[in-house]
Write an enzyme that holds these catalytic residues in place. Structure first.
Site, PDB file in Angstrom:
ATOM      1  N   SER B 104       0.878  -1.185   0.011  1.00  0.00           N
ATOM      2  CA  SER B 104      -0.281   0.088   0.011  1.00  0.00           C
ATOM      3  C   SER B 104       0.899   1.221  -0.100  1.00  0.00           C
ATOM      4  CB  SER B 104      -0.835  -0.190   1.327  1.00  0.00           C
ATOM      5  OG  SER B 104      -2.051   0.581   0.864  1.00  0.00           O
ATOM      6  N   GLU B 207      -2.300  -2.928  -8.069  1.00  0.00           N
ATOM      7  CA  GLU B 207      -3.647  -3.143  -7.038  1.00  0.00           C
ATOM      8  C   GLU B 207      -4.002  -1.892  -6.645  1.00  0.00           C
ATOM      9  OE1 GLU B 207      -3.892  -2.850  -3.443  1.00  0.00           O
ATOM     10  OE2 GLU B 207      -2.151  -2.386  -3.181  1.00  0.00           O
ATOM     11  N   HIS B 277      -5.537  -5.669  -1.444  1.00  0.00           N
ATOM     12  CA  HIS B 277      -5.933  -5.206   0.019  1.00  0.00           C
ATOM     13  C   HIS B 277      -6.847  -6.493   0.102  1.00  0.00           C
ATOM     14  CE1 HIS B 277      -3.887  -1.607  -0.488  1.00  0.00           C
ATOM     15  NE2 HIS B 277      -4.098  -1.346   0.700  1.00  0.00           N
TER      16      HIS B 277
END
Lengths: 311, 311
Positions: B104, B207, B277
């Site tokens: 992330s 992602e 995630h």
């Protein structure tokens, strides 16, 4: 003073047709000759017609000979068609007196046009949200739009917010700097591409809607790390609206983002510019040379007299 | 096989302390020697301590001599400190056998590290959300993490979703391509800056979470317009989750975004990579050379044997 206004939809589909109609009616009530592009109300998924439809609409706006080509609304869609925009036709239309006006997603069109041709377009209202506002159009927005139409507009001014009263103290007057900018998110989404203008010693103005301050900071950091901010003579922060603070912020705020930025670059960062996703918005010539001076909390930005165009 | 795991917080403050504790307990239950950085639970506004605190935490992780330096969580914060990261110390630690693992916001750390030093780090789990998941850690995630610890990990594989069954047909095997990527939003926020790796003929994996498909498309368009996508040998789409469709979409979808992208670049775009995630995530070596081959819907990615490190 009747002007020819051409309304077109380069981005998202017009969903609020009532606001669109109110906006058209308002422009007509002001005495203008309003021409609506044949695809202004087209829809394809999120968009005002598919990519080819919107490209054709932009080409028609450029060929319209209108005094103003005005977007119906922003949203999203120009990013997809930057490779195919009729840049030369738009620049030629502008040279012949058609002023392109819009905001938000239109920021992509404006920066790409500036990067590719140097042509000046206007950050300003959209038909639906501004002229078609349920509460009626904002007086200042209409006065600025009228200035553009009459060729009388020479600049704008605003007062720094009280908490930023010192922001302009000691700032030297700025002369002959190129104004550029618009929506922070859309502008930043052009960085690293051929559609991002390379402007040194310019004046960059920014606004955004619905972006949390941490995202605003991340975008400002991207511009800073890319060297864009330090190259400017001033950064003008417009209105940043429509975001929600969350409990996790614990004191992290937009004001803090701005103050931190001031500690990182020597360029003056002036807040309070009346532009953004708010009713009271001035019109700003993207790509034009401007002068900026400040007296205490009052900031003046002048782009000089532009002659009214006659067709 | 006891390993030394150093837990640190380079980004957002750990708010879910229960999940953090569960994660630490789980790692200890697996037999590991878990060391928690002194500032792992620090808070300053949104952050796990102010910028200096988080920089010091990263330096301590690099100096820890641990087998793995694992982030407590992602969030936001690394963008602010990219100018001051101890790149050389981290690269040296990695050369001496400390594997840095996270995801992330950590994408910024990983790409900047790769751009500045060429050092390989791992996209993988975080303590709280993964090891501390309320439903218990995911088996595949734990198996991949164990592969990293044991130095046995040689690659990963996944099955293309049925609707994308043809995506790999006719694709040539890829040899010796550099793997890079991570969170699309964080990665794109580095474009145009010195922290964006310049990688030709690589394999880019992406992602994201909480980003509407129109924003995903805008980011992919930025990468495409910047020439980044066409320079790769493959684009691997991980999991894009946590966004809300809106009535305005009218058929605009993530699947459509991917299909449109395939029409615009010749590079294969393979979906279904088990990373993002989501609980079931593989570990991926950012910066390592990989081989990719496909057989029907099955994709295999191999980065070769990595020797276990001994301290």
């Amino acid at each position: 003073m009747t002007k020819h206004i051409y309304i077109f939809s380069p981005s998202s589909a017009v969903r609020d047709k009532a606001a669109f109609k109110r906006g058209v009616a308002r422009l007509k009530a002001l005495g203008h000759d309003v021409e609506i592009d044949e695809a202004a109300l087209a829809t394809h998924q999120r968009f005002a017609g598919d990519d080819a439809t919107r490209l054709a609409a932009i080409a028609r706006a450029a060929a319209s000979g209108a005094d103003v080509a005005l977007i119906s609304r922003g949203g999203y869609g120009l990013t997809r068609i930057l490779d195919a925009l009729p840049y030369k036709a738009v620049a030629k239309a502008i040279a012949h007196g058609t002023e392109f006006v819009g905001l938000s997603d239109f920021t992509a069109f404006q920066q790409a046009l500036l990067a590719k041709t140097g042509a000046v377009s206007w950050s300003g209202p959209a038909v639906g949200e501004d002229f078609g506002a349920e509460a009626g159009p904002d007086d200042i927005m209409e006065a600025c739009f009228d200035d553009l139409l009459s060729g009388q507009g020479e600049g704008t001014g605003w007062r720094l917010p009280a908490r930023d009263a010192e922001a302009a103290s000691g700032m030297r007057s700025i002369h002959g700097a190129q104004l550029w900018g618009g929506n922070l998110c859309v502008l930043t989404s052009l960085l690293g591409t051929p559609y991002f203008p390379v402007i040194d010693k310019g004046v960059l103005f920014l606004e955004d809607v619905g972006e949390h301050p941490y995202r605003i900071e991340r975008m400002l950091e991207q511009l800073r790390h890319a060297g864009v901010l330090a190259r400017q003579k001033a950064i003008l922060m417009g209105q940043f609206t429509g975001y929600r603070k969350v409990p996790n912020d614990r004191g992290f705020s937009l004001q803090g983002v701005v103050e931190r930025l001031r500690g990182q670059i020597k360029v003056p960062v002036l807040t309070g510019l009346p532009f953004g996703h708010v009713p009271t918005k001035v019109l700003l010539p993207v790509g034009a040379k401007v002068e900026i001076a400040a007296e205490g909390r009052d900031v003046f930005m002048v782009w000089g007299h532009r002659h009214a165009h006659h067709h």
